[in-house]
Design an enzyme around this catalytic site. Structure first.
Site, PDB file in Angstrom:
ATOM      1  N   TYR A  33      16.916  -0.884   9.952  1.00 47.33           N
ATOM      2  CA  TYR A  33      15.567  -0.727   9.809  1.00 47.33           C
ATOM      3  C   TYR A  33      15.144   0.278   8.903  1.00 47.33           C
ATOM      4  O   TYR A  33      15.505   1.482   8.796  1.00 47.33           O
ATOM      5  CB  TYR A  33      14.670  -0.358  11.136  1.00 47.33           C
ATOM      6  CG  TYR A  33      13.156  -0.045  10.983  1.00 47.33           C
ATOM      7  CD1 TYR A  33      12.433  -1.376  10.965  1.00 47.33           C
ATOM      8  CD2 TYR A  33      12.601   1.038  10.669  1.00 47.33           C
ATOM      9  CE1 TYR A  33      11.138  -1.430  10.381  1.00 47.33           C
ATOM     10  CE2 TYR A  33      11.284   1.148  10.314  1.00 47.33           C
ATOM     11  CZ  TYR A  33      10.516  -0.161  10.173  1.00 47.33           C
ATOM     12  OH  TYR A  33       9.182  -0.066  10.005  1.00 47.33           O
ATOM     13  N   TRP A  48      12.089   1.344   5.142  1.00 47.98           N
ATOM     14  CA  TRP A  48      11.334   0.994   3.978  1.00 47.98           C
ATOM     15  C   TRP A  48      12.010   0.684   2.616  1.00 47.98           C
ATOM     16  O   TRP A  48      11.473  -0.043   1.928  1.00 47.98           O
ATOM     17  CB  TRP A  48      10.283   1.925   3.926  1.00 47.98           C
ATOM     18  CG  TRP A  48       8.975   1.549   4.689  1.00 47.98           C
ATOM     19  CD1 TRP A  48       8.960   1.107   6.226  1.00 47.98           C
ATOM     20  CD2 TRP A  48       7.577   1.298   4.260  1.00 47.98           C
ATOM     21  NE1 TRP A  48       7.680   0.924   6.411  1.00 47.98           N
ATOM     22  CE2 TRP A  48       6.705   0.882   5.125  1.00 47.98           C
ATOM     23  CE3 TRP A  48       6.932   1.481   2.772  1.00 47.98           C
ATOM     24  CZ2 TRP A  48       5.431   0.665   5.183  1.00 47.98           C
ATOM     25  CZ3 TRP A  48       5.638   1.249   2.625  1.00 47.98           C
ATOM     26  CH2 TRP A  48       4.857   0.619   3.595  1.00 47.98           C
TER      27      TRP A  48
HETATM   28  N1  LIG Z   1       7.061  10.640  15.300  1.00 50.35           N
HETATM   29  C1  LIG Z   1       6.619   9.494  14.577  1.00 50.35           C
HETATM   30  N2  LIG Z   1       7.854   8.806  14.078  1.00 50.35           N
HETATM   31  C2  LIG Z   1       7.542   7.809  13.417  1.00 50.35           C
HETATM   32  C3  LIG Z   1       6.271   7.276  12.986  1.00 50.35           C
HETATM   33  C4  LIG Z   1       5.284   8.020  13.614  1.00 50.35           C
HETATM   34  O1  LIG Z   1       3.958   7.738  13.628  1.00 50.35           O
HETATM   35  N3  LIG Z   1       5.380   9.101  14.233  1.00 50.35           N
HETATM   36  N4  LIG Z   1       6.217   6.057  12.360  1.00 50.35           N
HETATM   37  C5  LIG Z   1       7.105   5.138  12.390  1.00 50.35           C
HETATM   38  C6  LIG Z   1       6.931   4.075  11.186  1.00 50.35           C
HETATM   39  S1  LIG Z   1       5.618   3.395  11.274  1.00 50.35           S
HETATM   40  C7  LIG Z   1       8.137   4.059  10.258  1.00 50.35           C
HETATM   41  S2  LIG Z   1       7.499   2.464   9.094  1.00 50.35           S
HETATM   42  C8  LIG Z   1       9.156   4.761  10.267  1.00 50.35           C
HETATM   43  C9  LIG Z   1       9.635   4.715   8.722  1.00 50.35           C
HETATM   44  O2  LIG Z   1      11.058   4.989   8.649  1.00 50.35           O
HETATM   45  P1  LIG Z   1      11.817   4.853   7.236  1.00 50.35           P
HETATM   46  O3  LIG Z   1      11.424   3.601   6.714  1.00 50.35           O
HETATM   47  O4  LIG Z   1      13.301   4.689   8.153  1.00 50.35           O
HETATM   48  O5  LIG Z   1      11.623   6.104   6.448  1.00 50.35           O
HETATM   49  P2  LIG Z   1      11.945   6.260   5.010  1.00 50.35           P
HETATM   50  O6  LIG Z   1      12.023   7.511   4.675  1.00 50.35           O
HETATM   51  O7  LIG Z   1      11.002   5.344   4.036  1.00 50.35           O
HETATM   52  O8  LIG Z   1      13.525   5.732   4.894  1.00 50.35           O
HETATM   53  C10 LIG Z   1      13.806   4.756   3.842  1.00 50.35           C
HETATM   54  C11 LIG Z   1      15.205   5.451   3.190  1.00 50.35           C
HETATM   55  O9  LIG Z   1      15.616   4.479   2.192  1.00 50.35           O
HETATM   56  C12 LIG Z   1      16.230   5.126   1.242  1.00 50.35           C
HETATM   57  N5  LIG Z   1      16.252   4.351   0.224  1.00 50.35           N
HETATM   58  C13 LIG Z   1      15.355   4.102  -0.710  1.00 50.35           C
HETATM   59  N6  LIG Z   1      15.866   3.163  -1.783  1.00 50.35           N
HETATM   60  C14 LIG Z   1      16.993   2.682  -1.450  1.00 50.35           C
HETATM   61  C15 LIG Z   1      17.819   1.810  -2.030  1.00 50.35           C
HETATM   62  O10 LIG Z   1      17.718   1.196  -3.070  1.00 50.35           O
HETATM   63  N7  LIG Z   1      18.942   1.881  -1.635  1.00 50.35           N
HETATM   64  C16 LIG Z   1      19.376   2.553  -0.418  1.00 50.35           C
HETATM   65  N8  LIG Z   1      20.606   2.184   0.210  1.00 50.35           N
HETATM   66  N9  LIG Z   1      18.651   3.392   0.222  1.00 50.35           N
HETATM   67  C17 LIG Z   1      17.321   3.370  -0.259  1.00 50.35           C
HETATM   68  C18 LIG Z   1      15.437   6.282   1.140  1.00 50.35           C
HETATM   69  O11 LIG Z   1      16.105   7.415   0.286  1.00 50.35           O
HETATM   70  C19 LIG Z   1      15.202   6.490   2.484  1.00 50.35           C
HETATM   71  O12 LIG Z   1      15.974   7.653   3.162  1.00 50.35           O
HETATM   72  O13 LIG Z   1       8.853   5.847  10.997  1.00 50.35           O
HETATM   73  C20 LIG Z   1       8.478   5.956  12.138  1.00 50.35           C
HETATM   74  N10 LIG Z   1       8.642   7.265  12.874  1.00 50.35           N
HETATM   75  N1  LIG Z   2       0.671   8.782   2.603  1.00 51.87           N
HETATM   76  C1  LIG Z   2       1.184   8.063   3.528  1.00 51.87           C
HETATM   77  N2  LIG Z   2       0.757   6.995   4.022  1.00 51.87           N
HETATM   78  C2  LIG Z   2       1.438   6.025   4.686  1.00 51.87           C
HETATM   79  C3  LIG Z   2       2.710   6.343   5.029  1.00 51.87           C
HETATM   80  C4  LIG Z   2       3.191   7.644   4.817  1.00 51.87           C
HETATM   81  O1  LIG Z   2       4.286   7.823   4.981  1.00 51.87           O
HETATM   82  N3  LIG Z   2       2.370   8.396   3.860  1.00 51.87           N
HETATM   83  N4  LIG Z   2       3.306   5.336   6.143  1.00 51.87           N
HETATM   84  C5  LIG Z   2       2.870   3.901   5.966  1.00 51.87           C
HETATM   85  C6  LIG Z   2       3.039   3.312   7.340  1.00 51.87           C
HETATM   86  S1  LIG Z   2       4.765   2.752   7.445  1.00 51.87           S
HETATM   87  C7  LIG Z   2       2.379   3.031   8.410  1.00 51.87           C
HETATM   88  S2  LIG Z   2       3.036   2.016   9.676  1.00 51.87           S
HETATM   89  C8  LIG Z   2       0.880   3.338   8.329  1.00 51.87           C
HETATM   90  C9  LIG Z   2       0.720   3.787   9.869  1.00 51.87           C
HETATM   91  O2  LIG Z   2      -0.567   3.921   9.818  1.00 51.87           O
HETATM   92  P1  LIG Z   2      -1.479   4.778  11.224  1.00 51.87           P
HETATM   93  O3  LIG Z   2      -0.591   3.937  12.343  1.00 51.87           O
HETATM   94  O4  LIG Z   2      -2.969   4.127  11.136  1.00 51.87           O
HETATM   95  O5  LIG Z   2      -1.270   5.834  10.576  1.00 51.87           O
HETATM   96  P2  LIG Z   2      -1.275   7.371  11.455  1.00 51.87           P
HETATM   97  O6  LIG Z   2      -1.182   8.500  10.375  1.00 51.87           O
HETATM   98  O7  LIG Z   2      -0.100   7.323  12.304  1.00 51.87           O
HETATM   99  O8  LIG Z   2      -2.566   7.521  12.321  1.00 51.87           O
HETATM  100  C10 LIG Z   2      -3.841   7.386  11.765  1.00 51.87           C
HETATM  101  C11 LIG Z   2      -4.697   8.304  12.600  1.00 51.87           C
HETATM  102  O9  LIG Z   2      -4.783   7.924  14.048  1.00 51.87           O
HETATM  103  C12 LIG Z   2      -5.176   9.031  14.668  1.00 51.87           C
HETATM  104  N5  LIG Z   2      -4.657   8.616  16.236  1.00 51.87           N
HETATM  105  C13 LIG Z   2      -3.312   9.052  16.574  1.00 51.87           C
HETATM  106  N6  LIG Z   2      -3.291   8.536  17.961  1.00 51.87           N
HETATM  107  C14 LIG Z   2      -4.507   7.947  18.312  1.00 51.87           C
HETATM  108  C15 LIG Z   2      -5.074   7.587  19.564  1.00 51.87           C
HETATM  109  O10 LIG Z   2      -4.557   7.487  20.625  1.00 51.87           O
HETATM  110  N7  LIG Z   2      -6.448   7.181  19.335  1.00 51.87           N
HETATM  111  C16 LIG Z   2      -7.028   7.008  18.229  1.00 51.87           C
HETATM  112  N8  LIG Z   2      -8.417   6.719  18.398  1.00 51.87           N
HETATM  113  N9  LIG Z   2      -6.715   7.855  17.215  1.00 51.87           N
HETATM  114  C17 LIG Z   2      -5.154   8.150  17.012  1.00 51.87           C
HETATM  115  C18 LIG Z   2      -4.463  10.135  14.270  1.00 51.87           C
HETATM  116  O11 LIG Z   2      -5.597  11.094  14.340  1.00 51.87           O
HETATM  117  C19 LIG Z   2      -4.100   9.778  13.053  1.00 51.87           C
HETATM  118  O12 LIG Z   2      -4.352  10.724  11.635  1.00 51.87           O
HETATM  119  O13 LIG Z   2       0.710   4.359   7.157  1.00 51.87           O
HETATM  120  C20 LIG Z   2       1.238   3.717   5.996  1.00 51.87           C
HETATM  121  N10 LIG Z   2       0.469   4.973   5.210  1.00 51.87           N
HETATM  122 MO   LIG Z   3       5.256   2.040   9.288  1.00 52.26          MO
END
Ligand SMILES: Nc1nc2c(c(=O)[nH]1)N[C@H]1C(S)=C(S)[C@@H](COP(=O)(O)OP(=O)(O)OC[C@H]3O[C@@H](n4cnc5c(=O)[nH]c(N)nc54)[C@H](O)[C@@H]3O)O[C@H]1N2
Ligand SMILES: Nc1nc2c(c(=O)[nH]1)N[C@H]1C(S)=C(S)[C@@H](COP(=O)(O)OP(=O)(O)OC[C@H]3O[C@@H](n4cnc5c(=O)[nH]c(N)nc54)[C@H](O)[C@@H]3O)O[C@H]1N2
Ligand SMILES: [Mo]
Length: 786
Positions: free
Chosen positions: A134, A136
């Site tokens: 898993y 991005w």
């Molecule tokens: N506490 C907490 N944890 C969370 C979340 C949260 O809200 N709270 N959000 C979750 C969510 S929504 C998401 S989507 C995940 C994201 O978690 P990830 O998608 O695992 O995070 P990234 O840092 O985008 O990891 C992508 C990795 O791929 C590598 N990469 C980029 N390009 C290439 C390539 O071409 N080849 C190879 N081999 N590697 C490459 C990058 O260097 C990077 O290390 O985190 C989750 N974790």
């Molecule tokens: N700049 C930037 N943008 C991103 C990403 C990134 O790494 N960097 N990651 C992308 C990815 S993979 C994803 S999945 C999306 C995630 O998108 P979201 O899940 O919408 O993003 P978050 O920043 O986790 O949460 C948005 C807001 O929700 C509020 N929140 C948290 N818990 C609760 C709750 O229980 N109730 C309510 N009402 N509000 C709450 C928090 O105050 C937080 O600021 O964002 C994407 N956009």
């Molecule tokens: Mo995500």
């Protein structure tokens, strides 16, 4: 200029391009490339990227791309293949995460890796190989690492995969049960133009944070946040219902309803109950389009459990005044209402419930299927939500069927590694965890994304071998036995874009790979050759051939929609193709509303289910939306020890862990640590001054951060963004990664999604100097032969 012959002739729907026939035309003087955070042009001088310029059609370009020149040559690049010293010495995984590495030349390391895969396959079968991987990865569809690693393992006879995602996994698994489709999250949300033209009240649960609009998977040409906010607030009264006032920018002068985290379902239920109790609901909508409403409404009235879900009931849970709840409820009937929730709401314990309750609220208001009304998940979660349905056609390498047929829900990875043979409930079935011997990750960072990192560390000690393809020395690379250096997007040719974005993007190779880094495609081709399946993996195509194949596939789809595609030469030289504006806006469930018999939804009742027999069959589930205690929240007894609810939102200056060490990302930190936002009263009560170093801890672990006073944070809540590179020191993190604190438990048996947002902590002033970060340097690497 050389062309593949097939590109200049009419293509049929069966693609006949011959392998080996594609040669790239030259590119423009100012080449274009793209990241998940936007397209850009680059000035290339003496083989290096001198400057990054925003894409000329992007109205609000992300500054994150400025980090590229620095990140291309970062001291944290993985430059050569390496193997962990303890693994070579047979330490059984003990030193993972602490060890040094030995360089190895490509031929030997590929032999070794292929031999390991073959060995595990022989002794444990393909179900001993885990390659869900898993993550991005990067923008660009052909070199998407996660697609490639899974295709490779399908070629060698199968593997254990991961399904759903961290973003909205609970919703993905659950919504089809009650909606028949996975609608409401992602690309299918109702078009913004209908909100602009019709919406009266926009309930924004979780707000619409500007930072989240920097990102969209695949590469994007246009950041339309300003348009979105202008249109979404031009007519509608927008209410930011969130623990954080700044989840909507002040400039949009919206109302803020401060709500305790994880309690949105209770508020939605009280709003629904009040509307029904006052007989202001749309009974004919419920009768015609929903099933089981009476059972849900009986629960809300209290007739099933003796507790009316009243304003007072919700007030005690949410912390919002009962009068405010009542006033809000009674202001909704008769108006066009959009019940919008961010994905963050369902990344919590019982995260399925607020989404189901949102559907219930939109249903009693009779709003589903109307322009500008109904429900939608994710307007505030990613760029271009609500954009016109461009349907920009993109394709990566096709996936191949996985012969093992095994896939775990994505966030159950540590459970799987720790409990081979154990059973678990998920999406209506009982499943058994496989016994994993080899883990292969390419394009993801579990030590960024997973919860309870100390537990993940223990889990990562279990497999015999861990292989990671990475461009940077991430925390995951540091826990691997074999690390293979991968190129970054700027080092290869590709095509990027996203279905909701207007631009199809050429991604030009700008520079030669750093060190000995290779494209993932080449790495997997060479491994496939060693395992006798090169033809299956490559289908006889070179990387350039696949680029030609992809373009041909895209142009074929465009033509079938009556759109005249550019020639490849034109596309490659312009750097982009602009999709025509689609005619009709999209309104979710519009067809169902018009003709519920003809467009019946794919549920057992054929209707939107407010009661579901299959849900009722799960332990602890009454079968309708229900308020269930999230266990770690401000109403829990555990607050006597850990009184603060920690939220870990997405970071504003990076994507997850990517680019964490860029100057731009570091510019948002203080003393190399992330800032934890606290209500000044909470900070004062702990003797923590604004800007003080703090330790954040609970019974799972601890990390360090710098306190930032923020009166926009609801008292009792702390916000620490994700993305800081985990730097373990025993059970603590020297850095600011919230995932040493979060709980590794599924949302529920319904979705088994990530529940990171249900987490209690305590914060104290740090009584010693901040330790030096180790992860800002690569691990110790011994030259080959030493
Ligand atoms: N506490 C907490 N944890 C969370 C979340 C949260 O809200 N709270 N959000 C979750 C969510 S929504 C998401 S989507 C995940 C994201 O978690 P990830 O998608 O695992 O995070 P990234 O840092 O985008 O990891 C992508 C990795 O791929 C590598 N990469 C980029 N390009 C290439 C390539 O071409 N080849 C190879 N081999 N590697 C490459 C990058 O260097 C990077 O290390 O985190 C989750 N974790
Ligand atoms: N700049 C930037 N943008 C991103 C990403 C990134 O790494 N960097 N990651 C992308 C990815 S993979 C994803 S999945 C999306 C995630 O998108 P979201 O899940 O919408 O993003 P978050 O920043 O986790 O949460 C948005 C807001 O929700 C509020 N929140 C948290 N818990 C609760 C709750 O229980 N109730 C309510 N009402 N509000 C709450 C928090 O105050 C937080 O600021 O964002 C994407 N956009
Ligand atoms: Mo995500």
């Amino acid at each position: 200029m050389l062309y593949p012959s097939v590109l200049s002739t009419e293509t049929s729907s069966t693609l006949v391009q011959r392998p080996g026939s594609f040669t790239l035309p030259s590119k423009t003087a100012l080449p274009l490339s793209a990241s998940h955070w936007g397209a850009f042009r680059a000035e290339v001088k003496n083989g290096a990227v001198a400057r990054v310029l925003p894409f000329e059609h992007d109205p609000r370009p992300s500054r994150m791309n400025e980090a590229w020149p620095e990140m291309l040559n970062s001291p944290l690049r993985v430059l050569r293949p390496v193997v962990r010293k303890g693994w070579l010495e047979g330490d059984g995984g003990a030193a993972r995460g602490e060890d040094s590495y030995v360089e190895m030349d490509w031929e030997r390391v590929l032999d070794l890796t292929a031999a390991e895969i073959a060995r595990v396959r022989t002794f444990a079968g393909n179900q001993g190989l885990f390659a869900g991987s898993y993550g991005w990865s990067s923008a660009g569809r052909l070199h998407h690492a996660r697609t490639l690693v899974r295709r490779f393992f399908a070629s060698v006879g199968g593997f254990v995969d991961q399904e759903t995602n961290y973003s909205y996994g609970a919703a993905m698994a659950f919504l089809p049960r009650v909606l028949g489709v996975n609608d409401g999250v992602g690309a299918s949300v109702t078009s913004l133009s209908t909100i602009r033209d019709h919406c009266d009240v926009f309930l924004a649960f979780g707000g619409i944070p500007a930072k989240n609009w920097e990102i969209q998977s695949g590469g994007i040409g246009e950041h339309r946040f300003d348009t979105f906010m202008r249109d979404a607030t031009s007519r509608a009264r927008m209410i930011n219902i969130s623990p954080y006032r700044k989840d909507v920018e002040d400039a949009f002068a919206v109302e803020w309803l401060a709500i305790r985290p994880n309690t949105d379902a209770a508020l939605m239920m009280a709003l629904t109950r009040i509307i029904v109790a006052e007989n202001r609901h749309d009974q004919s909508f419920l009768d015609r389009y929903t099933s089981g409403a009476e059972r849900y409404l009986a629960y809300l009235s209290g007739s099933t459990d003796g507790v009316e879900k009243s304003a007072e009931w919700a007030s005690a849970i949410t912390g919002i005044e009962a009068d405010t709840i009542r006033d809000l409820a009674l202001s909704l009937p008769g108006k066009r209402v959009m019940v919008a929730a961010n994905w963050s709401l369902q990344r919590a314990r019982h995260g399925e419930q607020p989404f189901w309750a949102a559907i219930g609220l939109a249903a009693v208001l009779g709003q589903i299927g109307l322009p500008g009304g109904g429900f939608a998940f994710g307007y505030g979660s990613s760029n271009a939500m609500g954009n016109p349905p461009y349907g920009t056609p993109l394709t990566g390498l096709p996936s191949l069927p996985n012969p093992t047929g095994i896939a775990i829900p994505v966030a159950r990875v540590a459970d799987m590694l720790l409990n081979p043979g154990a059973t678990y409930r998920y999406a209506g079935g009982t499943h058994t965890y496989p016994d994993i011997r080899l883990v292969y990750w390419a394009g993801g960072n579990p030590f960024h994304h997973h919860q309870d990192l100390n537990r993940l560390r223990a889990a990562f000690r279990r497999p015999e071998t861990i292989v990671v393809n990475e461009s940077y020395w991430t925390a995951t690379a540091r826990h691997a036995d074999i690390v293979l250096p991968a190129t970054v997007t700027l080092e290869r040719d590709d095509i990027g874009g996203a279905s909701r974005d207007r631009y199809l993007l050429a991604m030009h190779k700008l520079v030669e790979p750093a060190g000995e880094a290779r494209n993932d495609y080449r790495i997997f081709t060479d491994l496939a050759a060693r395992l006798g399946v090169e033809d299956v993996f490559t289908e006889g195509r070179s990387e350039a051939d696949w680029l030609g194949w992809a373009f041909e596939t895209i142009t074929d789809r465009l033509r079938r929609r009556g759109i005249t595609p550019p020639s490849f030469e034109e596309f490659w030289q312009t750097g982009y193709f602009e999709m025509p504006e689609p005619g009709e806006p999209h309104v979710m469930f519009e067809g169902y509303r018009q003709d519920p018999a003809e467009a019946r939804v794919d549920t057992p009742s054929g209707k939107i289910e407010l009661f579901s027999d299959s849900v009722a069959a799960e332990p602890g589930q009454p079968g309708h939306p229900v308020w269930l205690d999230p266990e770690e929240w401000l109403g829990s007894a555990k607050t006597s020890v850990f009184p603060l609810h920690l939220l870990s939102p997405q970071p504003d200056r990076k994507l997850h862990g990517q680019m964490d060490f860029s100057s731009y990302s570091r510019g948002g930190k203080i003393r190399e640590r992330e800032c934890v936002r606290l209500n000044p009263d909470d900070a004062n009560a702990r003797g923590v001054e604004d800007g003080a170093d703090v330790r954040i801890f609970n019974d799972r672990g601890s990390c360090l951060a710098v306190a930032k006073y923020d009166a926009g944070v609801l008292a009792g809540v702390a916000l620490l963004p994700t993305g800081a590179t985990y730097d373990p020191d025993g059970r603590s993190d020297r850095n600011s990664n919230p995932n040493v604190l979060t709980r590794d438990v599924g949302t529920s048996e319904l979705g088994q999604g990530c529940a990171a947002q249900s987490c209690l902590v305590e914060i104290e002033r740090l009584d010693r100097p901040l330790p030096e970060l180790r992860v800002s340097r690569p691990p110790v690497i011994h030259p080959a032969g030493n």
